[in-house]
Write an enzyme that holds these catalytic residues in place. Structure first.
Site, mmCIF file in Angstrom:
data_model
loop_
_atom_site.group_PDB
_atom_site.id
_atom_site.type_symbol
_atom_site.label_atom_id
_atom_site.label_comp_id
_atom_site.label_asym_id
_atom_site.label_seq_id
_atom_site.Cartn_x
_atom_site.Cartn_y
_atom_site.Cartn_z
ATOM 1 C CG PHE A 74 17.131 10.501 -101.600
ATOM 2 C CD1 PHE A 74 17.507 10.493 -102.475
ATOM 3 C CD2 PHE A 74 18.010 10.992 -100.216
ATOM 4 C CE1 PHE A 74 19.029 10.662 -102.987
ATOM 5 C CE2 PHE A 74 19.583 10.650 -100.664
ATOM 6 C CZ PHE A 74 19.884 11.372 -101.854
ATOM 7 C CG PHE A 76 15.152 15.323 -95.796
ATOM 8 C CD1 PHE A 76 14.137 14.969 -95.780
ATOM 9 C CD2 PHE A 76 15.940 14.850 -94.358
ATOM 10 C CE1 PHE A 76 13.281 14.742 -94.847
ATOM 11 C CE2 PHE A 76 14.951 13.898 -93.280
ATOM 12 C CZ PHE A 76 13.694 13.710 -94.001
#
Ligand code: CUA
Length: 166
Positions: A74, A76
């Site tokens: 996801f 980051f």
């Protein structure tokens, strides 16, 4: 219609190249079973974080000594951020994303796939070398893309943990 000799030659050469390319695709697909890395398994991106499997990403050691690694990619980061797997055993990575397209590349290995929201990406690989590997996102996914990485640690299997076999 008159077709010049050289023109005929190049027409047949071009057609021959197309035939060779299509034949090589057929050969690798059916003869060597080389396919795109994933099967088609869908998942609603909105439910990834509460999903029974992907809501609790991590490593499971299976009874036969192989490992299954469930990964959430996801913005980051990857979860888990540190992945520990056994050396010399098949390790199956299962990944999905709740937001945008990411990549999952285990540097210096053939382990590499896109992680596409809505789908589960999966590949199986085994590691000959114990040690630490870097996992990076190789699909540009936004401002924090360069910070998106995880550590993969391949460990020698402890005899006791593997049921006495090495
Ligand atoms: Cu995730 Cu780039």
């Amino acid at each position: 219609m008159n077709v010049d000799l050289y023109e005929k030659f190049w027409m047949w050469a071009a057609a021959g190249i197309v035939v060779v390319f299509i034949a090589s695709i057929g050969f690798t697909t059916f003869g060597q079973a080389i396919q795109p890395p994933s099967h088609i398994e869908t998942i609603d991106p909105q439910t990834v974080r509460s999903d029974e499997e992907f809501g609790q990403p991590g490593v499971t050691i299976n009874p036969d000594g192989s490992a299954t690694v469930v990964v959430q990619a996801f913005l980051f980061a990857f979860l888990p951020t540190e992945i520990r797997v056994p050396r010399g055993r098949p390790v199956t990575f299962r990944m999905t994303s709740p937001d945008v397209i990411h990549g999952f590349q285990i540097v210096q290995t053939n382990g590499n796939t896109m992680v596409v929201p809505g789908y589960v990406s999966q590949f199986t690989i085994s590691f000959d070398r114990a040690g630490e590997y870097l996992v990076v996102c190789n699909e540009y996914c936004g401002l924090g893309h360069h910070n998106m990485y995880a550590r993969l640690i391949v460990e020698d299997v402890v005899a006791a943990a593997a049921g006495g076999e090495r």
